[in-house]
Design an enzyme around this catalytic site. Structure first.
Site, PDB file in Angstrom:
ATOM      1  N   GLU A  11       3.224   5.330  -3.503  1.00 31.52           N
ATOM      2  CA  GLU A  11       3.426   6.487  -4.402  1.00 31.52           C
ATOM      3  C   GLU A  11       4.809   7.151  -4.241  1.00 31.52           C
ATOM      4  O   GLU A  11       5.328   7.581  -5.279  1.00 31.52           O
ATOM      5  CB  GLU A  11       2.308   7.520  -4.157  1.00 31.52           C
ATOM      6  CG  GLU A  11       0.938   7.073  -4.554  1.00 31.52           C
ATOM      7  CD  GLU A  11       0.275   6.182  -3.506  1.00 31.52           C
ATOM      8  OE1 GLU A  11      -0.660   5.466  -3.850  1.00 31.52           O
ATOM      9  OE2 GLU A  11       0.718   6.196  -2.353  1.00 31.52           O
ATOM     10  N   ASP A  36      -8.053   4.376  -3.387  1.00 34.76           N
ATOM     11  CA  ASP A  36      -9.207   4.592  -2.506  1.00 34.76           C
ATOM     12  C   ASP A  36     -10.276   5.429  -3.202  1.00 34.76           C
ATOM     13  O   ASP A  36     -10.578   6.558  -2.806  1.00 34.76           O
ATOM     14  CB  ASP A  36      -8.748   5.266  -1.215  1.00 34.76           C
ATOM     15  CG  ASP A  36      -7.766   4.409  -0.436  1.00 34.76           C
ATOM     16  OD1 ASP A  36      -7.782   3.180  -0.621  1.00 34.76           O
ATOM     17  OD2 ASP A  36      -6.978   4.953   0.344  1.00 34.76           O
ATOM     18  N   ASP A  77       0.830  -1.207   0.000  1.00 34.38           N
ATOM     19  CA  ASP A  77       0.000   0.000   0.000  1.00 34.38           C
ATOM     20  C   ASP A  77       0.866   1.259   0.000  1.00 34.38           C
ATOM     21  O   ASP A  77       2.027   1.237   0.389  1.00 34.38           O
ATOM     22  CB  ASP A  77      -0.908  -0.029   1.229  1.00 34.38           C
ATOM     23  CG  ASP A  77      -2.225   0.671   1.010  1.00 34.38           C
ATOM     24  OD1 ASP A  77      -2.306   1.524   0.101  1.00 34.38           O
ATOM     25  OD2 ASP A  77      -3.190   0.364   1.727  1.00 34.38           O
TER      26      ASP A  77
END
Length: 989
Positions: A586, A664, A583
């Protein structure tokens, strides 16, 4: 006099150029020093018959560069012919040629016949010197050498004909498929994945080897509205708009607004905040409570010229936009902690005031709003192929040509790495939740799937399974997970797989943080600025530097010590943890910050400034896990395949057995529709495995309230009806993308938590689960083809029907493999939808077998329980047995549906499904051919073998024809049975 000098490669690389215009070559590499333009050196290098690398710089020589993070070592020995005229140098291969002007350095690419494929615009190479400002480097700026602070910004521009279309660039949320004339900023963000690759319907692609923030389309940033338009408030006074803020108690503030620029949170320290632009939420009315408020920005804008103006709306909460009395942005919503951007265009006349009205309902404590507009450009400029990179050592890109878009993507993967065969179970259904809070929840949820006979393969443990103050420890909290090994054993006894979330994030008090930081492998801006996250009282944290090889090895060692090897079963040599959910890759150190501060938070890196290496974190992080896990097994037998799911992606990610999901996203119909174009363009960016939070992640409060009403009273109110239909339609959609997985915040997403057993939502969800598993021979054959032939599973219609111009921008239909065209429903209460059937072939309704001619726009039935799905003439679909997990039983009997009207081909691929024996050749293929003229099916000789392979099986061949439609029956259809033992057999149908 210009000369063509043949030299050795070594001499060429170190040679100081003599006179301008000289061309130097060796083997399949040419260097030219143009006499005009900014580029002082242009280099063309043939990499393969259809691939040419181009480099250019404003310096006298090309810079020495580190090994690419994108490009893998190339083993091909290309052949080419180099020729020179007075004005150009040409490098020609068997398939194409690249021609460079010795005067301007402009490059033209042509096919083998000499037809131009792509031509650089006049002055199409543009350069600017770039020095990284101290604030982007942050607290460690004194440790960054001057050489790492300096580079080039560049822009590359090509001419483009009117009938060209562009795709790829990654996964974006703008409802855009054909990017011709569009703008896209390329950076990584939760819900946004940027890949430096664009592909044309003219059968070429451009891959640029740079890791910085980039832009496709216009090179400059969007501007505040007042920099493009004249602004007037609602009373007609020039210079500003009017902002009216009304809180939930009716208290009102009215003020002048010179711009709508409240797009990010303020950095935490005042001395840093003072260095930002004039925007940010700090400039909203002081002390005003946004949550539950109503805000209206209104007035008039006056355009400087007639034009289609391109706007960028940044928002969280509910927003609508009106221009000239027309609603140009119907209501959209995004949760307050995860803002989104929305692009729209509007035609405005010169010199006429047009009313602008923005209605904003913030939906959370901190919310965001901003409106920007692109500076007007000519239509010709908009339609060009334009790429801008913020910072690189030089301009460095690859031109990839193929006779089909598949061949172009094959060239891309030749450069960036072949995708392995992903594990078979990954094609099954995954159940996730934000989040399972105990081992008991994990075990009972999977057991309930088995009790209800709902097919499932993978159950996911999302974040926060660790003690509250130990993020990054990779350790289960014992009070909630008293015996992790017993939990894992229970999952495996139920024939499930276990995926666990691991972030590259660490609390500063953890031993893992201290160990990494001791070696200089943690980013320091976040703890220096005393940033605390949202958990409990909030904890100081940061991310590790995945650009360091040593840091990657230590990161994996920490995962291995605490999770992977710790829970391996040494006796059976099987893994306890089957896959990794990587997760926030980025990396997302802190949400909603200005771009310069994001760079400060995630750098400097071991390779250079985060400005230069801004977009590539996910690929080096994936490297850590893929190579780390494989090193544990070191060639021991039955090595389990690595599988990663990551929230960000980059060029080459596929070589690390990594898939991406779309982050998300919200739970609204517009969010579902946005995933269709997001998935298609991600796939067209060369990355083969993609999925989404099926059902959406972030939930509107009205849906939460509706679920509470149901729990308390058993009443299905209107919001709950919509919620259930949304979840049903999203499941139907999800059945036809590479990864079939559900995830999200409360309300829970298990089928029985969505609706009771007798509800049409539950029944439809169960039906598509079972269809997915019946399709496993088809799906896994595609996964094999991804590896062997660089195939793409989720296929925008342009890939297969590009000569039909009607398909160039169809946003809500795609081919899922060669034989299924999915047409999901993206509107509430829709019971029909419009479709287009490409003209190159006839089509069959999957469910009824009814034949329809191609080249038609139709409105078709789309009942609650089903979405339209069509099969092209010549389609071949192998259906396997009904199963509840992917390796429950072998496909001894395959219901082989064949659709008449054209010849058809299909290759059935099989191997052991979970290990790496296929790398040693232990796999098998069976070629299937349908001859439509003779109405004959041929099942060819089996090629290859593997342990546990079925040596004989049955194919029940079901012919569906225009004159003889047959409804889908996956259990016991009437057909012609073939007993197959590995030798070629043919029968007439």
């Amino acid at each position: 006099m210009r000369r063509l000098i043949l030299l050795s490669l070594a001499l060429t690389m170190c040679l100081c150029f003599g006179q301008a215009g000289e061309a130097l070559s060796t083997d399949c590499k040419v260097m030219v020093r143009p006499t005009s333009g900014q580029a002082r050196v242009v280099c063309l290098q043939v990499v393969g018959d259809g691939i040419v690398r181009v480099r250019a710089t404003t310096a006298n020589v090309l810079p020495d560069k580190r090994e690419s993070l994108i490009i893998v070592p190339q083993t091909a020995n290309p052949k080419c012919h180099i020729s020179e005229t007075n004005g150009t140098v040409s490098v020609k291969t068997a398939r194409m040629q690249a021609v460079v002007s010795k005067q301007t350095g402009e490059v033209t690419f042509k096919d083998a016949k000499g037809e131009t494929l792509l031509h650089e615009s006049s002055g199409g190479k543009r350069f600017w010197s770039y020095r990284v400002p101290d604030r982007e480097i942050g607290v460690d700026s004194n440790n960054v050498p001057e050489s790492q602070r300096n580079g080039l910004s560049w822009q590359l521009v090509f001419d483009s004909p009117d009938d060209e279309a562009f795709y790829g660039l990654g996964q974006h949320q703008a409802h855009e498929l054909n990017m011709k004339g569009k703008n896209e900023d390329l950076f990584q963000y939760n819900t946004k994945v940027s890949v430096p690759f664009v592909i044309s319907n003219k059968h070429y692609g451009i891959l640029w080897d740079t890791y910085s923030y980039c832009r496709f389309g216009m090179a400059e940033d969007y501007l505040q509205a007042g920099h493009v338009f004249r602004l007037y408030d609602k009373h007609g006074r020039e210079g500003h708009l009017t902002g009216t803020y009304t809180d939930s108690n009716g208290q009102q503030i009215v003020r002048d607004e010179d711009s709508i620029y409240y797009e990010y949170a303020c950095p935490p320290k005042s001395e840093i905040a003072n260095r930002t632009d004039n925007g940010g939420t700090k400039n909203l009315p002081k002390g005003f409570k946004l949550d539950g408020a109503k805000v209206v920005y209104e007035g008039f804008i006056e355009a400087p010229k007639d034009d289609d103006y391109q706007f960028l709306l940044y928002y969280a909460g509910y927003v609508r936009v009106f221009i000239g009395g027309k609603e140009v942005v119907p209501e959209i919503w995004r949760t307050s902690w995860n803002p989104n951007s929305h692009k729209f265009s509007c035609r405005l006349p010169q010199g006429q005031r047009q009313q602008l009205r923005i209605e904003w309902r913030p939906d959370g404590g901190e919310s965001y709003i901003g409106l920007r507009v692109a500076r007007p450009r000519s239509q010709e400029a908009r339609n060009q192929l334009s790429i801008w990179s913020e910072m690189s050592p030089d301009m460095d890109y690859y031109f990839i040509y193929g006779s089909t878009m598949d061949e172009v993507i094959g060239g891309y993967r030749t450069l960036t790495g072949r995708a392995p065969v992903y594990p078979k179970w990954a094609l099954g259904f995954w159940q996730s939740r934000e989040r399972y809070k105990t081992s008991q929840e994990i075990e009972t949820t999977l057991a309930e799937f088995r009790r209800r006979h709902i097919p499932i393969d993978n159950i996911v443990q999302d974040w926060n399974y660790w003690p509250e103050d130990q993020w990054g420890s990779h350790r289960f909290e014992t009070a909630r997970y008293p015996d992790p090994q017993a939990m894992l054993d229970s999952v495996h006894r139920l024939h499930g797989r276990f995926m666990i979330s691991v972030w590259p994030k660490f609390y500063c008090n953890t031993e893992n943080y201290k160990e990494l930081d001791k070696n200089g492998w943690m980013y320091h801006q976040s703890p220096t600025d005393d940033i605390h996250d949202w958990v409990g009282k909030g904890y100081k944290n940061s991310f590790y530097d995945a650009y360091s090889q040593g840091a990657r090895k230590l990161f994996w060692k920490q995962m291995d010590d605490n999770l992977y090897s710790k829970f391996n079963n040494a006796k059976t040599m099987t893994a306890g943890i089957d896959a990794w959910w990587m997760d926030a890759s980025e990396p997302n150190v802190r949400d909603c910050t200005p771009m310069w501060y994001r760079k400060a938070l995630c750098g400097p890196t071991a390779l250079g400034t985060s400005t230069e290496y801004f977009n590539a974190y996910s690929i080096v992080n994936a490297d850590a896990i893929y190579n780390g896990q494989r090193s544990v097994w070191q060639g021991r037998p039955n090595e389990p395949r690595v599988f990663l799911l990551t929230r960000s992606g980059f060029a080459g990610l596929q070589r690390y057995s990594t898939a991406t999901w779309s982050g998300d996203i919200g739970t609204r119909w517009e969010d579902m529709r946005a995933q269709m174009t997001a998935g298609m363009n991600y796939s067209l960016a060369g990355l083969p495995f993609w999925g989404m939070d099926q059902g959406g992640f972030s939930v509107e409060r009205r849906y939460m309230a509706a679920q509470n009403v149901w729990n308390e009273t058993g009443i299905e109110n209107e919001d709950l009806k919509e919620w259930r239909e949304l979840q049903t339609r999203w499941c139907q959609f999800g059945c036809f993308v590479p990864l079939f997985r559900t995830h999200g915040q409360w309300p829970y997403r298990e089928p029985w938590n969505i609706a009771p057993d007798n509800h049409p939502a539950y029944k439809s969800i169960l039906w598509y689960h079972r269809l997915r598993y019946r399709l496993m021979p088809y799906l896994y054959s595609m996964a094999g083809r991804v590896h062997t032939n660089h195939y793409t599973m989720m296929r925008a219609l342009v890939m297969d029907f590009g000569t039909d111009r009607n398909v160039l921008d169809i946003k809500d239909q795609w081919m899922f493999g060669p034989s299924l065209m999915a047409c999901p429903v993206g509107e509430y209460k829709a019971r029909t939808r419009s479709i287009y059937l490409p003209k190159q072939t006839g089509w069959y309704d999957l469910y009824s077998g009814e034949y329809l001619a191609g080249g038609q726009h139709l409105t078709v039935e789309a009942p609650y329980e089903r979405i339209p799905v069509y099969v092209p003439a010549g389609g071949i679909i192998p259906f396997g047995p009904e199963m509840e997990w992917t390796d429950e039983k072998p496909a001894e009997l395959i219901q082989l549906y064949v659709y008449a009207g054209r010849d058809g081909w299909f290759t059935l691929y099989e191997d052991e499904g979970t290990n790496y024996n296929y790398e040693k050749g232990k796999c098998a293929t069976i070629d299937i051919h349908y001859d439509d003229t003779a109405r004959k099916i041929t099942i060819g000789n089996r090629k290859g073998s593997f342990p546990g392979m079925l040596k004989s099986r049955r194919f029940n061949v079901v012919l569906v024809a225009k004159e003889a439609p047959k409804p889908l029956n996956m259990a016991d259809p009437k057909g012609k049975m073939i007993n197959y033992s590995g030798k070629e057999v043919s029968i007439n149908l």
